[in-house]
Design an enzyme around this catalytic site. Structure first.
Site, PDB file in Angstrom:
ATOM      1  N   HIS A   1       4.140  -7.361  -7.570  1.00  0.00           N
ATOM      2  CA  HIS A   1       2.974  -7.194  -6.685  1.00  0.00           C
ATOM      3  C   HIS A   1       2.658  -8.401  -5.826  1.00  0.00           C
ATOM      4  O   HIS A   1       1.790  -8.302  -4.951  1.00  0.00           O
ATOM      5  CB  HIS A   1       1.756  -6.783  -7.510  1.00  0.00           C
ATOM      6  CG  HIS A   1       1.870  -5.394  -8.057  1.00  0.00           C
ATOM      7  ND1 HIS A   1       2.631  -5.115  -9.173  1.00  0.00           N
ATOM      8  CD2 HIS A   1       1.380  -4.215  -7.613  1.00  0.00           C
ATOM      9  CE1 HIS A   1       2.588  -3.809  -9.406  1.00  0.00           C
ATOM     10  NE2 HIS A   1       1.830  -3.245  -8.478  1.00  0.00           N
TER      11      HIS A   1
ATOM     12  N   ASP B   1       6.261  -0.343   1.775  1.00  0.00           N
ATOM     13  CA  ASP B   1       7.580   0.306   1.675  1.00  0.00           C
ATOM     14  C   ASP B   1       8.132   0.685   3.051  1.00  0.00           C
ATOM     15  O   ASP B   1       9.340   0.894   3.190  1.00  0.00           O
ATOM     16  CB  ASP B   1       7.494   1.579   0.824  1.00  0.00           C
ATOM     17  CG  ASP B   1       6.920   1.321  -0.566  1.00  0.00           C
ATOM     18  OD1 ASP B   1       6.968   0.173  -1.017  1.00  0.00           O
ATOM     19  OD2 ASP B   1       6.412   2.274  -1.180  1.00  0.00           O
TER      20      ASP B   1
HETATM   21  O1  F6P Z   1       4.095   1.991  -2.443  1.00  0.00           O
HETATM   22  C1  F6P Z   1       3.836   0.633  -2.544  1.00  0.00           C
HETATM   23  C2  F6P Z   1       4.280   0.104  -3.889  1.00  0.00           C
HETATM   24  O2  F6P Z   1       4.009  -1.280  -3.925  1.00  0.00           O
HETATM   25  C3  F6P Z   1       5.749   0.379  -4.220  1.00  0.00           C
HETATM   26  O3  F6P Z   1       6.635  -0.472  -3.542  1.00  0.00           O
HETATM   27  C4  F6P Z   1       5.744   0.212  -5.704  1.00  0.00           C
HETATM   28  O4  F6P Z   1       6.779   0.952  -6.328  1.00  0.00           O
HETATM   29  C5  F6P Z   1       4.395   0.783  -6.084  1.00  0.00           C
HETATM   30  O5  F6P Z   1       3.586   0.732  -4.928  1.00  0.00           O
HETATM   31  C6  F6P Z   1       3.714   0.059  -7.198  1.00  0.00           C
HETATM   32  O6  F6P Z   1       2.557   0.777  -7.503  1.00  0.00           O
HETATM   33  P1  F6P Z   1       1.423   0.239  -8.463  1.00  0.00           P
HETATM   34  O7  F6P Z   1       0.561  -0.711  -7.673  1.00  0.00           O
HETATM   35  O8  F6P Z   1       0.692   1.470  -8.852  1.00  0.00           O
HETATM   36  O9  F6P Z   1       2.077  -0.460  -9.612  1.00  0.00           O
END
Ligand code: F6P
Length: 341
Positions: free
Chosen positions: A272, A127
């Site tokens: 992801h 981020d």
């Molecule tokens: O903070 C990094 C991040 O990839 C964000 O961009 C996203 O909103 C969040 O983590 C997703 O989190 P998780 O892996 O818990 O779904």
């Protein structure tokens, strides 16, 4: 011989292994320290779940995504408390911790430092929204992945004269959206720092098509915020800390923009994929500099601080100052805006 513990916490990011490697190589080779790795973030500290980090353990990991230590969203103040962290440090005779993480991790590290624990932070989050540093480990790769995706969407958008929406991560900051939007030539970027109004976005896109363009690309940050009352947002589940788990806003925006413009519209939510895989060269360099810088900070007794990159130089800032969201400045958005509509 001094002993140092290292952990990676929060969401993973490409470049974590490069940072671990650099910290270990510098600690062992430059400062004659011993390094212990904790598995799965703060959970490993609370449970005393460790792995020895000798130089041989970090061979061949520079280019690998993820983290050899594992990660988790465990918050030490909820899980086992500061008592458990203190016990582990004392049981393992550790002189301090290097904590690699994002905003949640730096918040916990700042509290631990306030409570007298010897902690040094390293900024990591795709981020790119930690304060006090110009860049965080993982950001460059996320922008590259999103840019590659936009390049691919461009060609198919052109073939079918379509409006393509691509949703990127970033939580409450628009750094990935802005970076990939500029690099990929977006025709509009919706991001949290600026409320969006779909009537205006649609008008810009229609103007573009009236000028002869047959397709458009709109980059949507997952945390983009509509002008109140103009769009119903998805119902987000919440994470362990009670924050919304974002994702999917482009699926609400797509049909609405299709209606307003009359363009054939498709939505891609990258998710992801932006966090996985091989780090680009820039992230390996940044992670190597920050990993080594963290050990220097530790050796000089800079506890309660986070190593940072500012103006191209390695420096450090108080942990408490780092754990605040750093928004994209207006002047950067203005650069992207030149190419809208
Ligand atoms: O903070 C990094 C991040 O990839 C964000 O961009 C996203 O909103 C969040 O983590 C997703 O989190 P998780 O892996 O818990 O779904």
């Amino acid at each position: 011989m001094k002993r140092i513990g290292i952990l990676t916490a929060g969401g993973d990011a490409p470049g974590l292994n490069a940072a671990i490697r650099a910290a270990v190589r510098s600690a062992v080779g430059e400062h004659d320290l011993e390094v212990v790795g904790f598995r799965n973030g703060w959970a490993g500290v609370i449970e005393g779940d460790t792995t020895p980090l000798e130089v041989s353990a970090v061979q061949g990991i520079l280019h690998r995504g993820g983290t050899i230590l594992g990660s988790s969203g465990t918050d030490p103040y909820h899980a086992g408390g500061i008592g458990a962290v203190r016990r582990t440090l004392s049981d393992l005779a550790l002189d301090g911790l290097i904590v690699i993480g994002g905003e949640g991790t730096m918040t916990a590290a700042a509290h631990l430092a306030d409570d007298g624990l010897p902690v040094v932070g390293v900024p990591k989050t795709i981020d790119n929204d930690l304060s006090g540093t110009d860049v965080c480990i993982g950001f460059a790769t996320a922008v590259q992945v999103a840019t590659d995706a936009i390049d691919r969407l461009h060609t198919t958008a052109e073939s079918h004269q379509r409006l393509m929406l691509v949703e990127v991560m970033g939580r409450s900051a628009g750094w990935i959206a802005l970076g990939a939007g500029i690099a990929g030539g977006a025709d509009a970027i919706l991001m949290p720092e600026r409320l969006f109004d779909l009537d205006q976005v649609a008008a810009g896109l229609r103007r573009r098509h009236l000028r002869g363009h047959s397709f458009s690309i709109v980059v949507v940050a997952e945390g983009a915020i509509p002008v109140e009352g103009t769009l119903e947002l998805p119902k987000y589940p919440t994470d362990d800390r009670g924050f919304p788990r974002l994702g999917g806003i482009a699926n609400a925006i797509g049909p609405r923009l299709a209606e307003l413009t009359g363009f054939d519209t498709r939505v891609t939510v990258l998710g992801h994929v932006q966090r996985g895989g091989t780090p680009v060269a820039e992230d390996r360099i940044v992670a190597t500099r920050l990993g080594r810088g963290a050990v220097d900070l530790f050796v000089s007794g800079g506890f309660g601080r986070m190593v940072a990159l500012r103006g191209g130089e390695i420096t450090s800032v108080p942990l408490a100052d780092s754990a605040k969201v750093r928004p994209v400045p207006e002047e950067l958005f203005a650069v992207a805006q030149v190419f809208f509509g």
